[in-house]
Design a protein around this motif. Structure first.
Motif, PDB file in Angstrom:
ATOM      1  N   TYR A 256      45.717  28.381  56.590  1.00 20.89           N
ATOM      2  CA  TYR A 256      44.360  28.366  56.031  1.00 20.89           C
ATOM      3  C   TYR A 256      43.462  29.486  56.567  1.00 20.89           C
ATOM      4  O   TYR A 256      42.438  29.789  55.971  1.00 20.89           O
ATOM      5  N   ASP A 257      43.850  30.095  57.693  1.00 20.75           N
ATOM      6  CA  ASP A 257      43.060  31.230  58.180  1.00 20.75           C
ATOM      7  C   ASP A 257      43.467  32.538  57.505  1.00 20.75           C
ATOM      8  O   ASP A 257      42.980  33.606  57.869  1.00 20.75           O
ATOM      9  N   GLY A 258      44.375  32.438  56.545  1.00 16.30           N
ATOM     10  CA  GLY A 258      44.732  33.622  55.775  1.00 16.30           C
ATOM     11  C   GLY A 258      46.069  34.237  56.165  1.00 16.30           C
ATOM     12  O   GLY A 258      46.488  35.241  55.570  1.00 16.30           O
ATOM     13  N   LYS A 259      46.728  33.646  57.162  1.00 20.92           N
ATOM     14  CA  LYS A 259      48.036  34.163  57.577  1.00 20.92           C
ATOM     15  C   LYS A 259      49.052  33.863  56.474  1.00 20.92           C
ATOM     16  O   LYS A 259      49.116  32.736  55.994  1.00 20.92           O
ATOM     17  N   PRO A 260      49.893  34.844  56.070  1.00 19.19           N
ATOM     18  CA  PRO A 260      50.914  34.522  55.067  1.00 19.19           C
ATOM     19  C   PRO A 260      51.926  33.524  55.641  1.00 19.19           C
ATOM     20  O   PRO A 260      52.243  33.568  56.830  1.00 19.19           O
ATOM     21  N   LEU A 261      52.419  32.616  54.798  1.00 20.71           N
ATOM     22  CA  LEU A 261      53.382  31.608  55.245  1.00 20.71           C
ATOM     23  C   LEU A 261      54.665  31.772  54.424  1.00 20.71           C
ATOM     24  O   LEU A 261      54.862  31.057  53.440  1.00 20.71           O
TER      25      LEU A 261
END
Ligand SMILES: NC(=O)c1ccc[n+]([C@@H]2O[C@H](COP(=O)([O-])OP(=O)(O)OC[C@H]3O[C@@H](n4cnc5c(N)ncnc54)[C@H](OP(=O)(O)O)[C@@H]3O)[C@@H](O)[C@H]2O)c1
Length: 338
Positions: A256-261
């Motif tokens: 949710y902080d924008g890190k790709p998963l």
């Protein structure tokens, strides 16, 4: 008219959200017009989806406007009414936002709902017998569609959604295994929530190690997975999914902080003929009455004993919200406003 403290979204986060993204302000509640109702909020719900709304990017929730009161679910008491549908003293649930009072248009369908607090505590209408509970119900009943004796797994197992999920899945005769962070949460999951086993993902340095632990906890494989987290936990569960397993994709809080998963093993979707389905609970209003009825029944019978983490006072909301994103909550994260 009473003064009304509010928290606005002041600016958008870059990476991790911080308290400086929010601004506390105060205003007077306006005079009511015909058809309007003034509600004094007792509790504000803090939910992970709010983090997505703080960004101005594609998400399952529309972006929160800058300079406006943060949106959010609230329960409280009608203190003034110019609508025949509500009276002072009615206890209600609605989307009142991060503020002490809100004005609702009583004619707007579904904007405000009366609740019965004789068997279910008021705050539960924001958790176990509210949106998070219905979320668990929809993913389990409509997507995973479990049979008695099957094994189902849920991540963020001790949170608002996860704790409702275990009660609903146990009621359907499933083996229920959780994934959560830290020894206290693991003990709570097994001793109080009724999980058959719960894995501490923080004890595993990588997905392979967590997969091995899941193999022990799920000797018959996994038939249904309720995904709240994404990333390493999803990678660990995928290899243990049985053929024709179902994955309800509810949330991916690890990103949710924008890190790709990235997903490491998409080929397993084909090889194990998996069904993976994302869903947004507010798009399935047709199931809410049935789901809320079942959830209220489990609370009344003591099969669902949700915990709450309660911050005191509106000023505490930003810190409590950031804590929720870091797993500091156990069960439903609320702010008490009275
Ligand atoms: N699709 C929908 O309609 C819908 C509706 C409601 C909720 N949701 C989603 O459902 C999920 C659970 O919501 P909730 O309200 O029940 O929240 P919650 O579980 O009460 O709180 C969030 C939990 O997520 C876990 N977490 C946070 N960061 C993590 C990370 N990097 N890796 C693993 N776990 C992490 C933490 O638990 P640990 O300490 O155990 O890590 C934290 O306590 C969220 O993803 C939310 O967005 C979706």
């Amino acid at each position: 008219m009473p003064a009304n403290k509010q928290i606005l979204l002041d600016n958008r986060p870059v990476g991790e959200a911080s308290t400086s993204n929010f601004r506390l302000t105060s205003t007077e509640t306006p005079e009511l017009r015909d058809g309007q109702v003034l509600v004094k909020h007792h509790f504000l719900s803090l939910d992970p989806y709010m983090r997505g709304r703080m960004n101005d990017s594609k998400s399952y929730a529309v972006p929160q406007a800058l300079g406006q009161v943060m949106g959010g679910g609230t329960v409280g008491e009608v203190v003034d009414s110019k609508s025949p549908k509500f009276r002072a003293g009615d206890m209600v649930v609605g989307m009142g936002g991060w503020q002490q009072y809100s004005v609702f248009d009583a004619e707007q369908l579904g904007a405000l709902r009366k609740v019965d607090t004789t068997k279910v505590p008021l705050s539960y209408y924001l958790g176990a017998v509210g949106m998070p509970g219905v979320t668990a119900w929809y993913g389990l009943v409509r997507i995973i569609e479990p049979q008695a004796g099957q094994t189902v797994v849920v991540s963020a197992a001790t949170g608002a959604v996860g704790s409702a999920f275990v009660a609903l899945a146990k009621a359907r005769g499933c083996r229920v295994v959780g994934v959560a962070g830290g020894p206290d949460k693991i003990a709570y999951a097994v001793d109080e929530l009724g999980f058959d086993a719960c894995m501490d993902y923080k004890q595993h340095r990588d997905a392979a190690s967590l997969t091995a632990a899941l193999k022990e906890a799920c000797p018959q494989g996994i038939d249904g997975y309720f995904e709240n987290v994404g990333g390493m936990v999803l990678d660990a569960v995928m290899p243990r999914m049985n053929d024709f397993g179902r994955i309800a994709l509810c949330g991916m809080i690890a990103g949710y902080d924008g890190k790709p998963l990235p997903m490491t093993y998409p080929a397993l979707i084909l090889m194990s003929r998996l069904k993976i389905q994302g869903f947004i609970v507010s798009e399935h209003m047709e199931v809410w009455p049935e789901a809320l009825n079942e959830l209220a029944g489990h609370v009344a019978s003591g099969k669902l004993k949700p915990r709450e983490t309660i911050a005191q006072g509106l000023e505490a909301a930003p810190e409590a919200f950031l804590g929720l994103l870091k797993g500091k909550n156990v069960g439903k994260q609320l702010v008490k406003l009275i």
